[in-house]
Design a protein around this motif. Structure first.
Motif, mmCIF file in Angstrom:
data_model
loop_
_atom_site.group_PDB
_atom_site.id
_atom_site.type_symbol
_atom_site.label_atom_id
_atom_site.label_comp_id
_atom_site.label_asym_id
_atom_site.label_seq_id
_atom_site.Cartn_x
_atom_site.Cartn_y
_atom_site.Cartn_z
ATOM 1 N N PRO A 1 0.812 -1.224 0.000
ATOM 2 C CA PRO A 1 0.000 0.000 0.000
ATOM 3 C C PRO A 1 0.846 1.275 0.000
ATOM 4 N N VAL A 2 2.012 1.223 0.640
ATOM 5 C CA VAL A 2 2.926 2.372 0.640
ATOM 6 C C VAL A 2 3.436 2.616 -0.779
ATOM 7 N N PHE A 3 3.853 1.545 -1.463
ATOM 8 C CA PHE A 3 4.333 1.674 -2.835
ATOM 9 C C PHE A 3 3.214 2.139 -3.761
ATOM 10 N N TYR A 4 1.987 1.698 -3.502
ATOM 11 C CA TYR A 4 0.849 2.135 -4.297
ATOM 12 C C TYR A 4 0.679 3.651 -4.191
ATOM 13 N N GLU A 5 0.756 4.169 -2.983
ATOM 14 C CA GLU A 5 0.625 5.620 -2.793
ATOM 15 C C GLU A 5 1.789 6.362 -3.445
ATOM 16 N N MET A 6 2.988 5.806 -3.380
ATOM 17 C CA MET A 6 4.139 6.420 -4.034
ATOM 18 C C MET A 6 3.954 6.414 -5.557
ATOM 19 N N THR A 7 3.380 5.322 -6.078
ATOM 20 C CA THR A 7 3.120 5.225 -7.511
ATOM 21 C C THR A 7 2.134 6.298 -7.940
ATOM 22 N N LYS A 8 1.059 6.474 -7.175
ATOM 23 C CA LYS A 8 0.075 7.514 -7.501
ATOM 24 C C LYS A 8 0.734 8.893 -7.494
#
Length: 121
Positions: A107-114
């Protein structure tokens, strides 16, 4: 600090200064775990192909040497983000995968991707 606080509660705490019980920034240990040129790319590949063999991982990450891949995997394993399973077969092989702790970073990487898609052309 309550680990289950909402983002709004967290944002308010940040204004007051969020510290661990040891008096450190709570993000610093994670940043130290993930520092280096290759660790994010290794974790990315493990998200796509889990489990993956060493040779497949090396082919997937352009420019990484065997030495650097081995060192990075050992550090990620030491930090509990990656697991290593050795198969004593002929020929012997090793597979790497994300641990539950490593998967918890998704989920952290997902937010960084966004954020990246929004701010980096």
């Amino acid at each position: 600090m309550d680990r289950d606080m909402t983002y709004e509660e967290y944002a308010e705490k940040v204004r007051q200064g969020v510290l661990t019980d040891a008096g450190n920034c709570p993000v610093t240990p994670l940043l130290l775990m993930l520092q280096g040129k290759w660790k994010f790319q290794i974790i990315y590949e493990l998200c796509i192909r889990d489990p993956i063999r060493f040779g497949e991982l090396k082919k997937a990450i352009d420019g990484i040497t065997n030495t650097m891949l081995t060192a990075s995997l050992r550090e990620l394993e030491k930090d509990g983000l990656v697991s290593r399973i050795q198969f004593n077969e002929i020929p012997p092989h090793v597979e790497y995968s994300l641990t539950d702790k490593g998967k918890a970073l998704l989920p952290v990487f997902y937010e960084m991707t966004k954020w990246g898609f929004r701010y980096i052309p």
